[in-house]
Design an enzyme around this catalytic site. Structure first.
Site, PDB file in Angstrom:
ATOM      1  N   ARG A 226     -15.533  -1.963   6.006  1.00 42.28           N
ATOM      2  CA  ARG A 226     -15.337  -3.001   6.988  1.00 42.28           C
ATOM      3  C   ARG A 226     -15.493  -2.584   8.519  1.00 42.28           C
ATOM      4  O   ARG A 226     -16.072  -3.262   9.306  1.00 42.28           O
ATOM      5  CB  ARG A 226     -13.840  -3.652   6.815  1.00 42.28           C
ATOM      6  CG  ARG A 226     -13.769  -4.920   7.842  1.00 42.28           C
ATOM      7  CD  ARG A 226     -12.321  -5.243   7.853  1.00 42.28           C
ATOM      8  NE  ARG A 226     -11.589  -5.108   6.567  1.00 42.28           N
ATOM      9  CZ  ARG A 226     -11.622  -6.052   5.771  1.00 42.28           C
ATOM     10  NH1 ARG A 226     -12.405  -7.099   5.617  1.00 42.28           N
ATOM     11  NH2 ARG A 226     -10.906  -6.006   4.487  1.00 42.28           N
ATOM     12  N   TYR A 227     -15.249  -1.452   8.656  1.00 47.28           N
ATOM     13  CA  TYR A 227     -14.788  -0.853  10.153  1.00 47.28           C
ATOM     14  C   TYR A 227     -16.123   0.068  10.296  1.00 47.28           C
ATOM     15  O   TYR A 227     -16.647   0.670   9.250  1.00 47.28           O
ATOM     16  CB  TYR A 227     -13.716  -0.157  10.371  1.00 47.28           C
ATOM     17  CG  TYR A 227     -12.548  -0.977   9.965  1.00 47.28           C
ATOM     18  CD1 TYR A 227     -12.096  -1.737  11.145  1.00 47.28           C
ATOM     19  CD2 TYR A 227     -11.593  -0.616   8.970  1.00 47.28           C
ATOM     20  CE1 TYR A 227     -11.099  -2.626  11.235  1.00 47.28           C
ATOM     21  CE2 TYR A 227     -10.586  -1.431   8.977  1.00 47.28           C
ATOM     22  CZ  TYR A 227     -10.232  -2.386   9.969  1.00 47.28           C
ATOM     23  OH  TYR A 227      -9.085  -3.320   9.913  1.00 47.28           O
TER      24      TYR A 227
ATOM     25  N   ARG B 187     -15.253   4.155   8.984  1.00 47.92           N
ATOM     26  CA  ARG B 187     -14.258   4.602   7.965  1.00 47.92           C
ATOM     27  C   ARG B 187     -14.505   3.589   6.884  1.00 47.92           C
ATOM     28  O   ARG B 187     -14.631   2.369   7.075  1.00 47.92           O
ATOM     29  CB  ARG B 187     -12.907   4.716   8.394  1.00 47.92           C
ATOM     30  CG  ARG B 187     -12.176   3.689   9.068  1.00 47.92           C
ATOM     31  CD  ARG B 187     -11.235   3.877  10.002  1.00 47.92           C
ATOM     32  NE  ARG B 187     -10.643   2.758  10.429  1.00 47.92           N
ATOM     33  CZ  ARG B 187     -10.828   2.181  11.430  1.00 47.92           C
ATOM     34  NH1 ARG B 187     -12.250   2.326  12.079  1.00 47.92           N
ATOM     35  NH2 ARG B 187     -10.016   1.134  12.101  1.00 47.92           N
TER      36      ARG B 187
ATOM     37  N   CYS C  38      -0.803   1.884 -11.123  1.00 48.73           N
ATOM     38  CA  CYS C  38       0.241   2.529 -10.273  1.00 48.73           C
ATOM     39  C   CYS C  38       1.190   2.954 -11.210  1.00 48.73           C
ATOM     40  O   CYS C  38       1.172   2.562 -12.439  1.00 48.73           O
ATOM     41  CB  CYS C  38       0.527   1.538  -9.482  1.00 48.73           C
ATOM     42  SG  CYS C  38      -0.667   0.870  -7.988  1.00 48.73           S
TER      43      CYS C  38
ATOM     44  N   CYS D  31       4.187  -3.796  -7.376  1.00 54.06           N
ATOM     45  CA  CYS D  31       5.007  -4.407  -6.343  1.00 54.06           C
ATOM     46  C   CYS D  31       4.597  -5.891  -6.530  1.00 54.06           C
ATOM     47  O   CYS D  31       3.230  -6.079  -6.583  1.00 54.06           O
ATOM     48  CB  CYS D  31       4.519  -3.801  -4.886  1.00 54.06           C
ATOM     49  SG  CYS D  31       4.502  -2.076  -4.675  1.00 54.06           S
TER      50      CYS D  31
ATOM     51  N   CYS E 153       1.823  -7.273  -4.423  1.00 57.33           N
ATOM     52  CA  CYS E 153       0.518  -6.439  -4.292  1.00 57.33           C
ATOM     53  C   CYS E 153      -0.681  -7.081  -3.580  1.00 57.33           C
ATOM     54  O   CYS E 153      -0.984  -8.306  -4.008  1.00 57.33           O
ATOM     55  CB  CYS E 153       0.118  -6.061  -5.524  1.00 57.33           C
ATOM     56  SG  CYS E 153      -1.323  -5.072  -5.599  1.00 57.33           S
TER      57      CYS E 153
ATOM     58  N   ARG F 137      -3.507  -6.339  -3.897  1.00 60.67           N
ATOM     59  CA  ARG F 137      -4.565  -6.174  -4.762  1.00 60.67           C
ATOM     60  C   ARG F 137      -4.505  -6.666  -5.970  1.00 60.67           C
ATOM     61  O   ARG F 137      -4.929  -6.203  -7.193  1.00 60.67           O
ATOM     62  CB  ARG F 137      -5.334  -4.782  -4.443  1.00 60.67           C
ATOM     63  CG  ARG F 137      -6.653  -4.875  -4.005  1.00 60.67           C
ATOM     64  CD  ARG F 137      -7.117  -3.395  -3.701  1.00 60.67           C
ATOM     65  NE  ARG F 137      -7.266  -3.282  -2.158  1.00 60.67           N
ATOM     66  CZ  ARG F 137      -6.660  -2.303  -1.628  1.00 60.67           C
ATOM     67  NH1 ARG F 137      -6.091  -1.286  -2.196  1.00 60.67           N
ATOM     68  NH2 ARG F 137      -6.728  -2.300  -0.208  1.00 60.67           N
TER      69      ARG F 137
ATOM     70  N   ASP G  98       0.515 -10.172   3.542  1.00 61.35           N
ATOM     71  CA  ASP G  98      -1.048 -11.085   3.078  1.00 61.35           C
ATOM     72  C   ASP G  98      -0.657 -12.255   2.415  1.00 61.35           C
ATOM     73  O   ASP G  98       0.183 -12.556   1.711  1.00 61.35           O
ATOM     74  CB  ASP G  98      -1.866 -10.172   2.392  1.00 61.35           C
ATOM     75  CG  ASP G  98      -2.244  -9.017   3.096  1.00 61.35           C
ATOM     76  OD1 ASP G  98      -2.348  -8.982   4.414  1.00 61.35           O
ATOM     77  OD2 ASP G  98      -2.473  -7.686   2.450  1.00 61.35           O
TER      78      ASP G  98
ATOM     79  N   ASP H  47      -3.343  -8.281   8.673  1.00 62.87           N
ATOM     80  CA  ASP H  47      -4.598  -8.128   8.038  1.00 62.87           C
ATOM     81  C   ASP H  47      -5.176  -9.382   8.032  1.00 62.87           C
ATOM     82  O   ASP H  47      -4.804 -10.204   7.345  1.00 62.87           O
ATOM     83  CB  ASP H  47      -4.728  -7.475   6.687  1.00 62.87           C
ATOM     84  CG  ASP H  47      -5.891  -6.461   6.578  1.00 62.87           C
ATOM     85  OD1 ASP H  47      -6.874  -6.679   6.931  1.00 62.87           O
ATOM     86  OD2 ASP H  47      -5.495  -5.425   5.630  1.00 62.87           O
TER      87      ASP H  47
ATOM     88  N   LYS I 205      -7.310  -5.368  10.528  1.00 63.14           N
ATOM     89  CA  LYS I 205      -5.907  -5.534  10.749  1.00 63.14           C
ATOM     90  C   LYS I 205      -5.934  -5.855  12.423  1.00 63.14           C
ATOM     91  O   LYS I 205      -6.534  -5.326  13.285  1.00 63.14           O
ATOM     92  CB  LYS I 205      -5.568  -4.058  10.677  1.00 63.14           C
ATOM     93  CG  LYS I 205      -5.341  -3.653   9.072  1.00 63.14           C
ATOM     94  CD  LYS I 205      -4.775  -2.193   9.214  1.00 63.14           C
ATOM     95  CE  LYS I 205      -4.961  -1.625   7.592  1.00 63.14           C
ATOM     96  NZ  LYS I 205      -6.317  -1.369   7.186  1.00 63.14           N
TER      97      LYS I 205
HETATM   98  C1  LIG Z   1      -6.913  -0.587   6.516  1.00 66.63           C
HETATM   99  C2  LIG Z   1      -8.025  -0.220   6.065  1.00 66.63           C
HETATM  100  C3  LIG Z   1      -8.748   0.900   6.775  1.00 66.63           C
HETATM  101  C4  LIG Z   1      -8.098   1.815   7.608  1.00 66.63           C
HETATM  102  O1  LIG Z   1      -7.704   1.420   8.881  1.00 66.63           O
HETATM  103  P1  LIG Z   1      -6.755   2.153   9.971  1.00 66.63           P
HETATM  104  O2  LIG Z   1      -6.394   1.280  10.865  1.00 66.63           O
HETATM  105  O3  LIG Z   1      -7.828   3.245  10.292  1.00 66.63           O
HETATM  106  O4  LIG Z   1      -5.717   2.909   9.200  1.00 66.63           O
HETATM  107  C5  LIG Z   1     -10.235   0.898   6.425  1.00 66.63           C
HETATM  108  N1  LIG Z   1     -10.854   0.115   5.590  1.00 66.63           N
HETATM  109  C6  LIG Z   1     -10.333  -0.972   5.112  1.00 66.63           C
HETATM  110  C7  LIG Z   1     -11.059  -2.138   4.433  1.00 66.63           C
HETATM  111  C8  LIG Z   1      -8.911  -1.189   5.598  1.00 66.63           C
HETATM  112  O5  LIG Z   1      -8.236  -2.415   4.951  1.00 66.63           O
END
Ligand SMILES: *Cc1c(COP(=O)(O)O)cnc(C)c1O
Length: 382
Positions: free
Chosen positions: A119-120, A123, A132, A136, A139, A141, A300, A337, A344
């Protein structure tokens, strides 16, 4: 040193069973003896009608399973026990609000390879298992976790590793699921080695609730494996100070001694941790465990979790009650989120009272106002 205390979870409800030490302290024994059926739960707890019906009706969406270690933290009779609310289903789970979704964070639509959420820009989130140690009820997911619902997590391992190899902008890989620390040491080492060998990956993180649900899994052998892959971060997940037992404190100490950087992610939950007092005790206790509070999540919009969510104003009130009143290191970032897959979004209390080009009026943690004047750069007369 302080008035904060850590207490052991053992032997609790298992006091009369004379479980040998080696068994109780073994992750294998804890997993094999998880509490999951109505009969097993009722052996120890007095349930209310909402819980009994919940346990009987919710099994097709998200399984019920609780390690004996964690089960011991549950109050025998109080349905509002903050530990109980996290792991014992309630009939409210079968009610779906129109705003709720199966995949509110839009993960499934952001997967270039099944199991890999990108998404980002720099990362990725790598979903490596659907299991798990305990489940929870809130959850994020639950649509794929625990293996009982129709949708299955279908991670494509080779494709995911190939994607990471040929995507140089990815410098940070977050392993989650499910709980990656449920893997054997050997399986985990194989996975971490593959990722560690990719030159552009600068660090790996693992999202895990194992240190809380199953501290017995954090063995010296596991720590020896993990320390080969530095820089390694682990985001643990704790919601209430009661969860930080002697066993958990020691397990987190082993991880910290192995050089693992640790942050905590909490979810803001109704009647669990929706007060400044509980949150302050939690974050201060986390620092004593060498864990830095990282995120506090607004719940969420997962189907069937309305009874566990709070308002966003409650989250703002909590951060407002922490900032300035305790160490800056203790304060997590409160985030939503975004429903629909926006990622986020940080939410902060408002500290700016008014602002224009010349001056900004700010308030401090005590509500006192202060003026910060922006100086105008006047050309210096030569
Ligand atoms: C939370 C998340 C991350 C990591 O986000 P950070 O703000 O860097 O901790 C990366 N990818 C996805 C899809 C996420 O939901």
């Amino acid at each position: 040193m302080s008035n904060i205390s850590f207490t052991s979870s053992a032997p609790g409800y298992w006091a009369n069973e004379n479980i040998p030490h080696e068994d109780w302290n073994s992750a294998k024994w804890q997993l094999k003896n998880r509490v999951s059926s109505l009969a097993d739960i009722e052996k120890h707890l007095t349930l209310c009608e909402e819980e009994r019906a919940g346990i009987l009706l919710t099994g097709t969406k998200l399984a019920t399973a609780i390690t004996p270690h964690y089960f011991n933290l549950i109050h025998p009779t109080d349905p509002d026990c903050p530990i109980r609310r996290q792991v014992i289903p309630r009939i409210e789970e079968t009610h779906t609000d129109p705003s709720e979704m199966a995949d509110p964070c839009g993960e499934d639509s952001h997967m270039p390879v099944p199991g890999l959420v990108h998404r980002y820009p720099d990362r990725v989130l790598f979903l490596v298992t659907d299991r798990c140690a305990s489940y929870c009820r809130y959850c994020t997911r639950s649509r794929v976790v625990s293996g009982v619902s129709d949708q299955k997590l279908e991670t494509q391992w080779d494709m995911a590793i190939d994607y990471l190899k040929k995507t140089p902008q990815v410098r940070d890989v977050l392993l989650s699921g499910g709980d990656p620390l449920l893997f054997s040491d050997v399986k985990l080492e194989k996975l971490l080695s593959k990722l560690h060998a990719i030159p552009h990956i600068q660090f790996i993180r693992i999202g895990s609730r194992i240190p809380i649900f199953l501290p017995q899994r954090i063995t010296p052998e596991l720590c020896a494996t993990l320390r080969k892959f530095h820089p390694l971060f682990i985001s643990i997940h704790t919601n209430h100070p009661k969860e930080l037992t002697t066993e958990v404190h020691e397990a987190l100490g082993r991880l910290a001694d192995a050089g693992v950087m640790m942050g905590n992610q909490s979810v803001l939950l109704d009647k669990v941790n929706d007060s400044v007092d509980v949150q302050r005790e939690l974050v201060q206790k986390l620092l004593m465990c060498r864990v830095r509070p990282y995120y506090l999540y607004q719940g969420d919009l997962i189907e069937g979790t309305a009874h566990l969510r709070t308002s966003i104003s409650k989250g703002i009130e909590i951060i407002d009650g922490l900032r300035g009143h305790t160490s800056g290191y203790a304060i997590p970032q409160y985030v939503v989120d975004a429903p629909g897959g926006g990622g986020k979004i940080p939410i902060n209390p408002e500290y700016i009272v008014e602002s224009n080009e010349e001056r900004t009026v700010l308030r401090n943690y005590e509500g006192k106002e202060f003026v910060y004047s922006e100086s105008k750069l006047v050309p210096h007369p030569l």
